[in-house]
Design an enzyme around this catalytic site. Structure first.
Site, PDB file in Angstrom:
ATOM      1  N   CYS A  20       0.882  -1.190   0.000  1.00 60.26           N
ATOM      2  CA  CYS A  20       0.000   0.000   0.000  1.00 60.26           C
ATOM      3  C   CYS A  20       0.906   1.222   0.000  1.00 60.26           C
ATOM      4  CB  CYS A  20      -0.913   0.003   1.223  1.00 60.26           C
ATOM      5  SG  CYS A  20      -2.072  -1.369   1.288  1.00 60.26           S
ATOM      6  N   ALA A  59       1.282   4.279  -1.883  1.00 62.96           N
ATOM      7  CA  ALA A  59       1.071   5.703  -2.220  1.00 62.96           C
ATOM      8  C   ALA A  59       1.183   6.593  -0.983  1.00 62.96           C
ATOM      9  CB  ALA A  59      -0.294   5.886  -2.878  1.00 62.96           C
ATOM     10  N   PRO A  60       1.777   7.784  -1.148  1.00 65.63           N
ATOM     11  CA  PRO A  60       2.350   8.370  -2.375  1.00 65.63           C
ATOM     12  C   PRO A  60       3.774   7.921  -2.690  1.00 65.63           C
ATOM     13  CG  PRO A  60       2.440   9.956  -0.583  1.00 65.63           C
ATOM     14  CD  PRO A  60       1.785   8.735  -0.010  1.00 65.63           C
ATOM     15  N   GLY A  61       4.312   6.976  -1.923  1.00 67.23           N
ATOM     16  CA  GLY A  61       5.575   6.359  -2.321  1.00 67.23           C
ATOM     17  C   GLY A  61       6.772   6.599  -1.417  1.00 67.23           C
ATOM     18  N   GLY A  62       6.599   7.332  -0.331  1.00 72.00           N
ATOM     19  CA  GLY A  62       7.741   7.720   0.510  1.00 72.00           C
ATOM     20  C   GLY A  62       8.607   6.573   0.997  1.00 72.00           C
ATOM     21  N   ASP A 106      -0.314  -0.032  -5.305  1.00 77.79           N
ATOM     22  CA  ASP A 106      -1.484   0.554  -4.654  1.00 77.79           C
ATOM     23  C   ASP A 106      -2.732   0.260  -5.464  1.00 77.79           C
ATOM     24  OD1 ASP A 106      -3.091   2.093  -2.757  1.00 77.79           O
ATOM     25  OD2 ASP A 106      -1.162   2.909  -2.144  1.00 77.79           O
ATOM     26  N   ASP A 126      -4.543  -4.605  -5.994  1.00 78.15           N
ATOM     27  CA  ASP A 126      -5.373  -4.593  -4.789  1.00 78.15           C
ATOM     28  C   ASP A 126      -4.759  -5.517  -3.742  1.00 78.15           C
ATOM     29  OD1 ASP A 126      -7.320  -4.910  -2.854  1.00 78.15           O
ATOM     30  OD2 ASP A 126      -8.986  -5.036  -4.268  1.00 78.15           O
ATOM     31  N   ASP A 184       2.314  -1.045   5.136  1.00 77.97           N
ATOM     32  CA  ASP A 184       1.914   0.196   5.806  1.00 77.97           C
ATOM     33  C   ASP A 184       0.452   0.394   5.430  1.00 77.97           C
ATOM     34  OD1 ASP A 184       2.676   2.718   7.263  1.00 77.97           O
ATOM     35  OD2 ASP A 184       1.935   3.589   5.402  1.00 77.97           O
ATOM     36  N   CYS A 217      -0.140   4.763  10.906  1.00 78.63           N
ATOM     37  CA  CYS A 217       0.063   6.100  11.478  1.00 78.63           C
ATOM     38  C   CYS A 217      -1.051   6.382  12.480  1.00 78.63           C
ATOM     39  CB  CYS A 217       0.136   7.169  10.386  1.00 78.63           C
ATOM     40  SG  CYS A 217      -1.308   7.218   9.318  1.00 78.63           S
TER      41      CYS A 217
END
Length: 433
Positions: A264, A266-269, A288, A315, A333, A386
């Site tokens: 998962c 996005a945004p790719g960090g 993603d 998915d 994540d 998070c």
């Protein structure tokens, strides 16, 4: 010459988008600031401060309004309620804005939006609050949950949940930390720019930076006008990422040549951080769910000029047999309630519910049941969120070890705002036997 715009009307429309129409605050605010980029820095800063501040302090603001208004907040029309909320924020937390200006502008705005008959109501409530700001009544300190809820604008259910786990003192630290203004944290792209060159580039643009005491590539930035306008950003020299989120790649400790799947991404960090740590070797598959999210990852990959990473639309809840036992490192994540980032996404305080958090904990288990298959024997699985919520974090880790005994828990950590640097964040590391 730019058309004259009413900054308070922009604030009202942005807050309505978030509180009435359900738009996420960070998206609504970014779109507004992009649209009105031609405004002076001072005006854009005012928009940001009032929108974010009103959302951050909304529970306290509503508590104040209800002391002075015969019509309670939840019975008011959305436009009037929003005008009152943003005005009370300015009265209480923005000393440099004269009270008379706040009240006058609110009354004008109510009229402009078609509520001429409520101008007197708006004026009366705000003037009354302004006169009595030093004599506001707050919940009795003996009622810990109500007191912390109003003081730090945290929903009662969150306070109750956190007090039962961490105690009052820690919850108070978290509440304060969520309300503090924090500089933006970035990660230098070590693959393309040296520390000296990066700092020189920031100095050219007048950016004030502070190096992180432990992570050599992490910086706090202040004193810039528009982040995307910085040359260092356009050259792909840094990535906006919180300190706690950077820990995932640190814990992963990739070795040259490793195959990494981020399910998962996005945004790719995190995926990009791992690709950088692989120093041009190995391969990172950043997956993603939607084409939109994959495009975000691709945009970030392109700006960093990396060729050992690829964005893929996949998915995470659907089994992908072709990936079985391929990953040396698997990053999970996963979607979560976001209770660790209330300082950045304050609208989550009113949007998230106990039931939604429970649904997300179930979704995390569903994804882990699928993606654990992709880890090689001897490989690692990093599970992170998070949020600050045992059901999504420690409880899910215990459930995972119990249901998939081939995985051994190496370590886990719940990071808390006010006690640890960065956002509220959870990481657990597992090794497949």
């Amino acid at each position: 010459m730019a058309t004259q715009v009413n900054v308070r009307e922009i604030i009202l429309e942005t807050l309505l988008l978030i509180t009435r129409d359900g738009e996420y605050s960070h998206i609504a605010l970014k779109n507004v600031l992009d649209k009105y980029q031609y405004l002076e820095k001072r005006e854009r800063a005012f928009i940001t401060r009032v929108v974010e501040g009103t959302l951050e302090r909304q529970i306290e603001i509503d508590y104040i309004i209800n002391q002075f208004s015969k019509v309670k907040v939840n019975k008011q029309k959305p436009v009037i309620r929003t005008i009152l909320r943003s005005s009370v924020y300015q009265l209480k937390y923005m000393d440099h804005v004269p009270d008379s200006a706040v009240c006058n502008e609110a009354v004008k705005l109510a009229g402009k939006k078609g509520f001429v008959n409520l101008k007197g109501f708006v004026n009366g409530v705000l003037r009354n609050i302004s006169r009595n700001l030093d004599m506001l009544s707050y919940p009795d300190p003996s009622n810990e949950i109500a007191c912390l809820s109003v003081r730090y604008s945290l929903p009662m259910w969150m306070v109750e949940k956190w007090i039962s786990v961490y105690g009052k003192e820690t919850v108070e630290k978290m509440g304060k930390a969520f309300l503090e203004e924090r500089p933006v944290t970035v990660r230098r792209n070590t693959a393309v720019v040296s520390k000296e060159e990066f700092e020189k580039e920031l100095e050219k643009d007048g950016v004030v930076y502070r190096r992180h005491p432990v992570l050599p590539y992490a910086y706090e930035l202040t004193n810039y006008d528009y982040l995307a306008g910085l040359l260092a950003f356009q050259k792909g020299y840094f990535y906006i990422q919180d300190i706690s989120s950077m820990q995932v790649a640190e814990w992963a400790e990739p070795k040259e040549g490793d195959y990494v799947i981020d399910v998962c991404a996005a945004p790719g960090g995190k995926a990009i951080h791992l690709a950088e740590k692989l120093s041009g070797t190995g391969y990172v598959e950043a997956r993603d769910l939607t084409e939109y999210k994959v495009a975000l990852i691709e945009e970030n990959i392109e700006r960093r000029g990396l060729d050992n990473i690829e964005a893929v639309c996949q998915d995470a809840t659907i089994n992908d047999e072709a990936s079985y036992e391929k990953a040396d490192i698997l990053i999970a994540d996963l979607p979560c309630s976001g209770l660790g980032i209330l300082g950045k996404k304050p609208d989550l305080k009113s949007k998230m519910t106990v039931e939604m958090a429970k649904g997300l904990a179930d979704l995390q288990r569903q994804i882990l049941t699928v993606v654990h298959n992709y880890v090689k024997p001897g490989g690692k699985l990093l599970y992170s969120t998070c949020t600050i919520n045992r059901e999504e974090n420690e409880d899910n880790t215990a459930w995972f070890v119990e249901n998939f005994p081939e995985f051994e828990k190496i370590r886990e950590k719940q990071m808390l705002p006010g006690s640890d640097m960065g956002d509220g964040f959870y990481i657990a590391e597992f090794r497949k036997q």
